[in-house]
Design an enzyme around this catalytic site. Structure first.
Site, mmCIF file in Angstrom:
data_model
loop_
_atom_site.group_PDB
_atom_site.id
_atom_site.type_symbol
_atom_site.label_atom_id
_atom_site.label_comp_id
_atom_site.label_asym_id
_atom_site.label_seq_id
_atom_site.Cartn_x
_atom_site.Cartn_y
_atom_site.Cartn_z
ATOM 1 N N ASP A 230 0.835 -1.200 0.000
ATOM 2 C CA ASP A 230 0.000 0.000 0.000
ATOM 3 C C ASP A 230 0.881 1.266 0.000
ATOM 4 O OD1 ASP A 230 -3.133 0.448 0.417
ATOM 5 O OD2 ASP A 230 -2.096 2.013 1.525
ATOM 6 N N TYR A 377 -3.814 10.711 0.192
ATOM 7 C CA TYR A 377 -4.257 10.398 -1.171
ATOM 8 C C TYR A 377 -4.227 11.643 -2.042
ATOM 9 C CZ TYR A 377 -5.653 5.777 0.275
ATOM 10 O OH TYR A 377 -5.620 4.494 0.727
ATOM 11 N N HIS A 433 -4.135 -8.055 0.556
ATOM 12 C CA HIS A 433 -3.551 -6.719 0.661
ATOM 13 C C HIS A 433 -2.839 -6.493 2.000
ATOM 14 C CE1 HIS A 433 -3.266 -2.530 -0.554
ATOM 15 N NE2 HIS A 433 -3.679 -2.177 0.651
#
Ligand SMILES: *[C@@H]1O[C@H](CO)[C@@H](O)[C@H](O)[C@H]1NC(C)=O
Ligand SMILES: *[C@@H]1O[C@H](CO)[C@@H](O)[C@H](O)[C@H]1NC(C)=O
Ligand SMILES: *[C@@H]1O[C@H](CO)[C@@H](O)[C@H](O)[C@H]1NC(C)=O
Ligand SMILES: *[C@@H]1O[C@H](CO)[C@@H](O)[C@H](O)[C@H]1NC(C)=O
Ligand SMILES: *[C@@H]1O[C@H](CO)[C@@H](O)[C@H](O)[C@H]1NC(C)=O
Length: 482
Positions: A230, A377, A433
Site C-alpha cells: 500500500d 491520497y 492486501h
C-alpha cells in the site's frame, strides 16, 4: 455488440496510454532534487532543534475511554441493510451491530494497549513533527547487521506489523541462525497513528521518504532495508529512488507507479489468449478483463473521494467511532478476498478476529486525525506534478511478494519493468492486501529469503571488488548522527 464496443474502447485507451507513456518517459532527470532540502511541516518554528529520541508508552486516558464509551452507547444506526443484499451495498448493519456489541462489552482496550506496549515505542521530532515508531532489536546479535524499516499503509497502521516483530528479531528458520535476526523500525506515517499530522499542504511519499530516512540516520542506521505494501510500498520506492546508497534492498507487496504503454496492448490481446503473456496464476487475477475493470471501479470509490476532498468525509468519520469502523473495516473484507462482496459477513470472520480489526480502528480513533491520513491520497494521487516521479525506475536490489488476493493485481513483468534489479519474486500461495497482518509467517520468511539473497550478492561483489557504494553525503549525516 457490447464486446465490440468494449474492444474499441480498450484499443483507444491503449493507444492513448502508449502516446501518454512515450511522452511521459521524457521525465525530468532532476525530478528528485526538489525533495532533498529540509522542510518544516508544523506551524511553529521547531524544525529539528530537538533531536532527542524519547520513550513513549501508549496510555489512553480514562477521559478518552469514557468519551468513546458514551459515543458507542449513543450510536445512531442507519436503516437496516436489505435482507437480500450482501457486502455489495457496503458493509452490512448486522455485522456492524455485532461488532459494536463486542466493542462495548468484550473488547478490552487496556489489554490490547498492554500487548502493544510490550514493544518499545519512541517519538522523535523531525521537520517539526513528532514521529512515532517502534524499535525492536534482536536479543542475541551484538552487531546489528540487518536493519529493516517496515512501512504501513491506509487504512492500516503499525498494528499491521505487530505480529511480525518477534518473528523478525528471533529467527526460527534456517536452523535459528542468528545471522537472520533483524532490527526493526516500524514508524507511523505522519498524519497516522501517534505521529503528528503535517500542518502544511504537500506532504507526499517523497517528503515522507526524506523524513523516514532522517529517522534511520538519527537512530544510527546508514544502511537499511525498506519494506511495505500500500502506501508503504510507495514510500519504500521513494526512499530507494532518493537514497540508493543507503537502501540495501526494497521489498514490496503492491506495485505503485503507472501502468501504461505496450502493456495495455498486451492486456487487450490477452483477453482472448490469456496465457500468452501471463502465466496461469497471473492470468487468474488479471482475466477476464471485464472483471478486472469492474473490480477496479467497484473498489476504488474511496480513492477518488480521498484524492479529491478528504476533509469533508473526515468530519463524519472523526465524530463517530462506529462510522469510522464501518469505513475502515469494509476494506478488510474485499481487500482480503474480493468474494467478500457477495457474502453476508464480507468473509471477514474467516480471516480476522474482532480484536485485530478493532485494534487497527482504535489507532485511527485515538489519533483524532483520520482526516490527515485521508489527505495522503490527495497529496500523492491528486498531484499531477508527481507523475514523473511515479515513472522513475528503482535500481536498488528489489524483492516482491505477489499475493493472490491483492486487490490491485499485477504480474511479474510489470514489476520487472519498475525495478531494474529485481532479484527476488515469490508467488505466494495465499494472502491479500494486508499480508503482513494476515500471514505474518509467510511475509517474514519471504523478506528473510530476499535479504539473504541481497547479502550474498553484496559479499560476493565486495570480495570481487566490483561493488562500490556511492559515498553518503557527509553533510547530511553529521547532523543526524546519534
Ligand atoms: C497512564 O497514565 C496514568 C496517569 O494519566 C498513570 O496513572 C498510569 O500509571 C499510566 N499507565 C501506564 C501503563 O503508564
Ligand atoms: C548462518 O547463515 C549464514 C548465511 O546464510 C551462513 O553463512 C552460516 O554458515 C550459517 N551459520 C550457521 C551456524 O548455520
Ligand atoms: C511499471 O510497469 C508498468 C507496466 O509494465 C509500466 O507501464 C510502467 O511504465 C512501469 N514504471 C516504470 C517506472 O518503469
Ligand atoms: C491531531 O492534529 C492536531 C492538529 O495538528 C494536533 O494538534 C493534535 O495533537 C492531534 N491529535 C492527536 C491526538 O495527536
Ligand atoms: C481467508 O478466508 C478464506 C475463506 O473465506 C480462506 O480460503 C483463506 O485461506 C483465508 N486466508 C488466509 C490467509 O488464511
Amino acid at each position: 455488440m457490447i464486446s465490440i464496443i468494449f474492444c474499441i474502447l480498450a484499443l483507444a485507451l491503449a493507444v492513448y496510454a502508449i502516446v501518454k507513456w512515450q511522452h511521459g518517459h521524457k521525465s525530468d532527470p532532476d525530478f528528485l532534487s526538489q525533495f532533498f532540502p529540509d522542510k518544516s511541516w508544523s506551524l511553529g518554528d521547531d524544525g529539528e532543534s530537538n533531536t532527542e529520541v524519547i520513550n513513549f508508552k501508549i496510555n489512553i486516558s480514562n477521559a478518552k475511554l469514557d468519551d468513546l464509551r458514551s459515543r458507542l452507547d449513543l450510536t445512531k444506526y442507519p436503516v437496516a441493510s436489505f435482507s437480500t443484499s450482501k457486502f455489495n451495498y457496503g458493509i452490512r448493519d448486522d455485522y456492524i451491530r455485532k461488532l459494536t456489541e463486542y466493542w462495548k462489552n468484550e473488547y478490552s482496550w487496556k489489554k490490547q494497549e498492554q500487548m502493544m506496549n510490550k514493544y518499545s515505542h519512541y517519538k522523535t521530532m523531525i521537520e517539526g513533527l513528532n514521529i512515532h515508531f517502534i524499535h525492536c532489536r534482536p536479543k542475541k546479535v551484538q552487531e546489528e547487521k540487518k536493519v529493516i524499516l517496515l512501512i504501513h499503509g491506509w487504512p492500516g497502521s503499525f498494528v499491521e506489523y505487530l505480529e511480525t516483530l518477534d518473528r523478525f528479531t528471533t529467527p526460527t528458520s534456517n536452523g535459528g541462525n542468528e545471522t537472520d535476526a533483524f532490527t526493526v523500525v516500524c514508524p507511523s506515517i505522519p498524519g497516522f497513528g501517534f505521529s503528528d499530522p503535517p500542518q502544511k499542504e504537500g506532504f507526499n511519499g517523497f517528503e515522507c521518504a526524506r523524513v523516514f530516512h532522517k529517522l534511520m540516520l538519527r537512530l544510527g542506521y546508514v544502511n537499511y532495508y525498506v519494506a511495505g505494501g500500500d502506501w508503504g510500498s510507495l514510500i519504500s520506492r521513494c526512499m530507494s529512488l532518493m537514497y540508493p546508497s543507503c537502501v540495501n534492498g526494497c521489498y514490496t507487496t503492491m506495485l505503485t507507479g503507472s501502468t501504461g504503454g505496450i502493456e495495455m496492448l498486451y492486456l487487450v490481446i490477452s483477453a482472448y489468449i490469456p496465457t500468452f503473456f501471463y502465466n496461469k496464476m497471473e492470468s487468474k487475477v488479471l482475466f477476464p478483463l471485464k472483471a478486472l475493470l469492474t473490480n477496479s471501479l467497484l473498489e476504488t470509490g474511496y480513492f477518488h473521494l480521498q484524492a479529491t476532498k478528504p476533509d469533508t468525509v473526515g468530519f463524519a468519520l472523526s465524530d463517530s467511532p462506529v462510522g469510522m469502523a464501518a469505513y475502515i473495516i469494509e476494506k478488510f473484507s474485499t481487500w482480503t478476498d474480493l468474494n467478500g462482496r457477495q457474502a453476508d459477513d464480507g468473509l471477514l470472520q474467516n480471516n480476522w478476529t474482532f480484536d485485530q480489526l478493532l485494534n487497527n480502528v482504535m489507532i485511527y480513533w485515538w489519533s483524532e486525525n483520520i482526516t490527515s491520513s485521508l489527505r495522503f491520497y490527495k497529496e500523492n494521487s491528486g498531484n499531477r506534478k508527481l507523475q514523473p516521479g511515479f515513472r522513475l525506475k528503482v535500481h536498488v536490489p528489489a524483492g516482491y511478494g505477489w499475493y493472490p488476493n491483492e486487490f490491485i493485481p499485477t504480474c511479474k513483468r510489470w514489476v520487472e519493468n519498475n525495478f531494474s534489479n529485481l532479484i527476488h519474486f515469490t508467488y505466494m500461495k495465499k494472502g491479500g492486501h494486508f499480508n503482513a497482518f494476515e500471514v505474518p509467517d509467510m511475509f517474514v520468511e519471504d523478506v528473510r529469503v530476499f535479504v539473504r539473497k541481497v547479502e550474498a550478492l553484496r559479499s560476493e561483489q565486495l570480495s570481487s571488488n566490483l561493488y562500490k557504494t556511492k559515498p553518503v553525503k557527509l553533510s547530511h549525516l553529521d547532523r543526524y548522527k546519534t
